[in-house]
Design an enzyme around this catalytic site. Structure first.
Site, short mmCIF file in Angstrom:
data_model
loop_
_atom_site.label_atom_id
_atom_site.label_comp_id
_atom_site.label_asym_id
_atom_site.label_seq_id
_atom_site.Cartn_x
_atom_site.Cartn_y
_atom_site.Cartn_z
N LYS A 194 -0.53 -9.10 16.69
CA LYS A 194 -1.13 -8.67 15.42
C LYS A 194 -1.08 -9.77 14.37
O LYS A 194 -1.98 -9.91 13.55
CB LYS A 194 -0.41 -7.43 14.91
CG LYS A 194 -1.01 -6.79 13.67
CD LYS A 194 -2.39 -6.21 13.93
CE LYS A 194 -2.94 -5.41 12.77
NZ LYS A 194 -2.28 -4.10 12.60
N LEU A 196 24.54 4.04 30.19
CA LEU A 196 24.47 2.67 30.70
C LEU A 196 24.60 2.71 32.23
O LEU A 196 25.65 3.05 32.76
CB LEU A 196 25.59 1.83 30.09
CG LEU A 196 25.53 0.32 30.29
CD1 LEU A 196 24.27 -0.27 29.68
CD2 LEU A 196 26.76 -0.35 29.69
N CYS A 200 -5.72 -2.83 2.11
CA CYS A 200 -5.59 -2.93 3.57
C CYS A 200 -6.93 -3.00 4.32
O CYS A 200 -7.53 -4.06 4.43
CB CYS A 200 -4.73 -1.79 4.10
SG CYS A 200 -3.94 -2.18 5.69
N GLU A 222 0.83 -1.21 0.00
CA GLU A 222 0.00 0.00 0.00
C GLU A 222 0.87 1.27 0.00
O GLU A 222 1.84 1.36 0.73
CB GLU A 222 -0.89 -0.03 1.25
CG GLU A 222 -1.77 1.19 1.41
CD GLU A 222 -2.60 1.14 2.69
OE1 GLU A 222 -3.49 1.99 2.85
OE2 GLU A 222 -2.35 0.25 3.54
N ILE A 279 18.43 -2.78 34.29
CA ILE A 279 17.94 -3.66 33.23
C ILE A 279 17.46 -2.90 32.00
O ILE A 279 17.61 -3.38 30.87
CB ILE A 279 16.83 -4.60 33.77
CG1 ILE A 279 16.53 -5.70 32.73
CG2 ILE A 279 15.57 -3.81 34.16
CD1 ILE A 279 15.70 -6.82 33.26
N ASP A 280 16.86 -1.71 32.16
CA ASP A 280 16.35 -0.99 31.00
C ASP A 280 17.48 -0.57 30.06
O ASP A 280 17.40 -0.78 28.84
CB ASP A 280 15.55 0.23 31.44
CG ASP A 280 14.29 -0.14 32.20
OD1 ASP A 280 13.62 -1.10 31.79
OD2 ASP A 280 13.98 0.52 33.20
N LYS A 327 -9.23 2.84 -2.54
CA LYS A 327 -9.54 2.25 -1.23
C LYS A 327 -10.88 2.79 -0.71
O LYS A 327 -11.14 3.99 -0.74
CB LYS A 327 -8.42 2.58 -0.25
CG LYS A 327 -8.53 1.94 1.12
CD LYS A 327 -7.29 2.26 1.96
CE LYS A 327 -7.31 1.62 3.33
NZ LYS A 327 -6.08 1.91 4.10
#
Length: 559
Positions: A197, A307, A165, A61, A311-312, A129
């Site tokens: 999805k 840094l 779509c 599309e 953890i993130d 469309k």
């Protein structure tokens, strides 16, 4: 000896079989680069013809402009550029291949989302469309007029019905194409990814194919565009909705499918099918794709990341390295008095493990300089989060200085749980150009970190196992300010994705005080999110395009 076949069956088996080869071209157009996208389309058709003997090639599309072009559609030169692109395709596309490609176009003074068909230098027709989505990230009614006519083309004995779509998500255009005589339905898509999805699309294809008892070809875009990511997964189902061919997710390329005419019905032959993967793998690929394409399409040579040893930032670093390569990633540890030794050790170990450039920049002297400068203004006040935020903002200043000097984009590291409740500092840890984890809840951060380590060690295990902390005060832990992340994320997903009221969430079994506290934080922190970097959208309701709440309002959270 005679067998049980009838004479008619015997004759049919002797007759030459009528067939055609359709190739799904799953590519990554650059929004606004009409000449570049046009050349990519021409090359895709050439490749499909040479490699697979394509009779039909289908692109996605709005391929010629890229998706979504947004207000580029309002530019006065749009139609002139597209006319040149279509002329270029008519002159250069290889012969004897029917090409179906998406583009916008003004027709009789109205702008439409079109699928055009090209064969041997001639544009045979255009389909406009009909179903224009205006929800979640979609805003097509702002730009396009609604089409109302089907388009069925005949090519090599097959009658092909075109859709674009959203037309497939509504039964009306599908039935209309069927009634107009379509034997194979072809739909051009720019369908953004969110979690689950892929299963939703597969269920849709099965339902529509069963309704009309015709095979469906579903060609999807791939790649990242700003916060959107497109996962590909172009597919073909038969008239029962069974999956016959599926292109890989997260990979550019062409995928052929052979159709055979059996007793007057066009039947797709079984071909390659991309296997289902764990949800963690799919999500991780989405994040890598978003970061890679945003950085590369924007022209940055690389990224810089603060840094922290948490953890993130650790997961963000792994994503950045997988997206760009270790030579394009620069990590900086900026310790203060409250930074634990294990944070310093783990950050250094991860930088070594992933092979990135790594610097240590202590910030105590800078924070103390700010504190001294502010001392007179702050006289008579108690120490509070202001002093904590000075640490974060100092780090933001240093990261932006590196960005300015070296041309690297700052990749910020906050997750969706934090962004939702404002557990972040404006002009501090929120500075940056892009956020890989912006739409990833904290519980999924842990799942992704564990999945990534299961593929190959990338994050020190201690980073995953230790309690999360911003380390802006002695002994500080996230749980001092927030509910445990399992509870927090459950409340947030109901409030954000589910649009449930506070009372409805409480009725679902969550603590009254915790719910009201969380939803109040979400509502109050809209002003912060408006100033946050964009990031990869991976849920059905990301902050940004999806969720447009007023900053100043009198809505009560219980309503």
């Amino acid at each position: 000896m005679r067998d049980n076949r009838s004479y008619r069956e015997f004759q049919e088996n002797l007759a030459p079989m009528q067939d055609l080869t359709l190739v799904m071209a799953q590519f990554d157009p650059l929004v606004g680069d009409i000449p570049g996208n046009t050349e990519a389309a021409i090359e895709a058709v050439r490749e499909a013809r040479i490699e697979h003997g394509a009779d039909i090639v289908v692109l996605s599309e709005l391929f010629l402009t890229g998706y979504p072009p947004e207000d580029l559609l309002l530019r006065s030169s749009l139609e002139t550029r597209l006319a040149a692109a279509r002329q270029r395709m008519a002159e250069k596309v290889v012969k004897d291949v029917l090409v179906i490609v998406g583009y916008p176009g003004y027709r009789d003074g109205y702008l439409y989302n079109l699928a055009g068909a090209l064969l041997n230098g001639q544009w045979l027709g255009e389909y406009a469309k009909q179903a224009l989505p205006n929800y979640q990230v979609f805003d097509e009614q702002r730009y396009f007029s609604v089409g109302n006519e089907p388009l069925v083309l005949e090519h090599q004995g097959a009658r092909l019905g075109l859709l674009v779509c959203e037309d497939l998500w509504e039964s009306g255009p599908v039935q209309q194409a069927h009634e107009a005589g379509a034997e194979i339905l072809i739909t051009l898509n720019a369908s953004p990814y969110h979690q689950n999805k892929q299963a939703e699309r597969r269920a849709l294809l099965k339902a529509r194919a069963e309704e009309i008892q015709r095979p469906i070809v579903y060609v999807n875009q791939i790649g990242g565009q700003d916060e959107l990511v497109f996962d590909g997964g172009s597919a073909v189902v038969n008239d029962k909705g069974d999956l016959c061919v599926q292109a890989p997710h997260w990979q550019v390329g062409v995928m052929p499918v052979r159709f055979v005419n059996e007793n007057g019905n066009w039947v797709p032959r079984q071909g390659e099918c991309d296997p289902d993967v764990e949800p963690e793998e799919s999500l991780y690929c989405a994040l890598v794709t978003g970061v890679r394409d945003y950085v590369n399409k924007s022209g940055f040579p690389g990224v810089v990341i603060g840094l922290s040893g948490g953890i993130d930032s650790a997961l963000t670093l792994a994503i950045a390295v997988d997206a760009l390569g270790s030579d394009r990633v620069h990590a900086v540890m900026m310790p203060y008095h409250y930074t634990a030794d294990i944070s310093k050790q783990d950050a250094a170990e991860q930088a070594r493990l992933l092979g990135v450039d790594y610097d240590v920049m202590p910030i105590a002297s800078v924070v103390e300089a700010f504190t001294e400068t502010l001392a007179e203004s702050f006289a008579g006040t108690e120490r509070d989060t202001t002093e904590e935020n000075l640490q974060s903002r100092t780090r933001g200043v240093l990261l932006m200085a590196i960005s300015n000097k070296k041309g690297l984009m700052v990749l910020t590291t906050g997750n969706k749980s934090e962004m939702a409740v404002g557990y972040a500092t404006l002009y501090g840890d929120m500075v940056g150009g892009y956020n890989a984890l912006k739409d990833v809840y904290k519980t999924w951060v842990y799942r992704l970190a564990n999945w990534r380590n299961a593929q190959e060690p990338a994050i020190p295990e201690r980073v995953i196992e230790r309690p999360p902390s911003a380390e802006l005060a002695p002994g500080q832990q996230d749980s001092d300010s927030l509910p445990d992340y399992g509870t927090l994320d459950a409340i947030l997903s109901r409030y954000i994705e589910g649009d449930m009221s506070a009372e409805a969430i409480i009725e679902a079994g969550y603590d009254h005080e915790a719910v009201y506290r969380v939803v109040s934080l979400v509502d109050r922190c809209e002003y912060k999110r408006r100033q946050a970097p964009i990031g990869v959208r991976v849920t059905p309701r990301g902050f940004g395009r999806d969720r447009r709440y007023p900053i100043v309002n009198g809505w009560q959270p219980g309503e």
